[in-house]
Design a protein around this motif. Structure first.
Motif, PDB file in Angstrom:
ATOM      1  N   ALA A  96      47.094  50.076  33.226  1.00  0.00           N
ATOM      2  CA  ALA A  96      45.975  49.212  33.902  1.00  0.00           C
ATOM      3  C   ALA A  96      46.159  47.758  32.925  1.00  0.00           C
ATOM      4  CB  ALA A  96      44.820  50.078  34.551  1.00  0.00           C
ATOM      5  N   GLU A  98      43.667  43.453  32.878  1.00  0.00           N
ATOM      6  CA  GLU A  98      42.495  43.056  33.641  1.00  0.00           C
ATOM      7  C   GLU A  98      43.208  41.861  34.796  1.00  0.00           C
ATOM      8  OE1 GLU A  98      38.844  41.677  31.174  1.00  0.00           O
ATOM      9  OE2 GLU A  98      39.109  43.867  30.411  1.00  0.00           O
ATOM     10  N   SER A  99      43.021  41.734  36.327  1.00  0.00           N
ATOM     11  CA  SER A  99      43.680  40.930  36.851  1.00  0.00           C
ATOM     12  C   SER A  99      42.828  39.358  36.350  1.00  0.00           C
ATOM     13  CB  SER A  99      42.932  41.464  38.359  1.00  0.00           C
ATOM     14  OG  SER A  99      43.457  42.386  38.627  1.00  0.00           O
ATOM     15  N   SER A 119      45.270  47.504  43.263  1.00  0.00           N
ATOM     16  CA  SER A 119      44.340  46.934  42.479  1.00  0.00           C
ATOM     17  C   SER A 119      42.456  47.183  42.688  1.00  0.00           C
ATOM     18  CB  SER A 119      44.889  45.087  42.088  1.00  0.00           C
ATOM     19  OG  SER A 119      44.340  45.129  43.699  1.00  0.00           O
ATOM     20  N   ASP A 122      38.556  44.584  39.348  1.00  0.00           N
ATOM     21  CA  ASP A 122      38.751  44.095  38.527  1.00  0.00           C
ATOM     22  C   ASP A 122      39.836  44.170  37.608  1.00  0.00           C
ATOM     23  OD1 ASP A 122      35.896  43.426  37.981  1.00  0.00           O
ATOM     24  OD2 ASP A 122      35.556  46.009  37.863  1.00  0.00           O
ATOM     25  N   ARG A 123      40.641  45.223  38.528  1.00  0.00           N
ATOM     26  CA  ARG A 123      42.154  45.303  36.961  1.00  0.00           C
ATOM     27  C   ARG A 123      43.440  45.765  38.161  1.00  0.00           C
ATOM     28  NH1 ARG A 123      40.668  49.217  32.829  1.00  0.00           N
ATOM     29  NH2 ARG A 123      40.883  51.384  34.171  1.00  0.00           N
ATOM     30  N   TYR A 125      46.666  48.025  38.492  1.00  0.00           N
ATOM     31  CA  TYR A 125      47.528  49.235  38.208  1.00  0.00           C
ATOM     32  C   TYR A 125      49.071  49.541  38.776  1.00  0.00           C
ATOM     33  CZ  TYR A 125      42.784  50.595  37.957  1.00  0.00           C
ATOM     34  OH  TYR A 125      40.799  50.812  37.994  1.00  0.00           O
TER      35      TYR A 125
END
Length: 176
Positions: A96, A98-99, A119, A122-123, A125
């Motif tokens: 994971a 953070e985008s 996704s 926030d993140r 995967y």
């Protein structure tokens, strides 16, 4: 020039002098000193790309992340994750990230490509097939977008059963 004008002794005779105030002189000296510092910083490579490695461990995993600590727009940067699990991997591994951190990059892709991605707000995967042995590596081939002006902070985690098992945090600063 008229014939009645006297012949000057120097070509600088008609150059006017100007009043230099102490304030103007100090501003000029400061500007020259600042320019000198910037040139020296460029010559020593301080304004280039500097990578750093962070380490985190927990839940039977060890993470080592090489990332750009200081970078400049338009330059290629390293982002390489190494995940170790003693005894090896038997199940797919979910990473994971953070985008928002990756918004400053122009991506060339992940190596290896995740077998699945998802996704949330926030993140991102990424599910990676279990590698042989006890070490998984994930590389992000990217460069900093020329329009990026500020850096960002982020995190990368091994995600199991709905929660993070181990997380590494990092920050990238961008300089002009």
């Amino acid at each position: 020039m008229r014939t009645s004008d006297p012949i000057p002794d120097s070509v600088l005779d008609d150059v006017r002098s100007f009043a230099r105030t102490p304030t103007i002189a100090w501003i000029r000296r400061g500007a020259v000193a600042l320019l000198g510092v910037i040139v020296l910083a460029g010559l020593t490579g301080i304004l280039g790309v500097y990578s750093m490695t962070v380490h985190a461990s927990g839940g039977g995993y060890e993470l080592d992340l090489e990332y750009p600590r200081i970078a400049r727009p338009g330059l290629n940067v390293p982002w390489n994750l190494t995940v170790r699990k003693s005894g090896g991997f038997t199940e797919p591994v979910v990473i994971a990230v953070e985008s928002d951190y990756f918004d400053m990059f122009e991506s060339q892709g992940w190596t290896p490509e995740p077998s699945a991605e998802a996704s949330d707000a926030d993140r991102t995967y990424m599910t990676l097939d279990p590698p042989p042995g006890d070490t998984l590596t994930l590389g992000f081939d990217a460069y900093v977008q020329p329009s990026s002006q500020t850096g960002a902070s982020g995190s990368v985690s091994v995600h199991e059963d709905g929660s993070d098992v181990v997380t590494a945090y990092f920050t990238t600063w961008l300089v002009p």
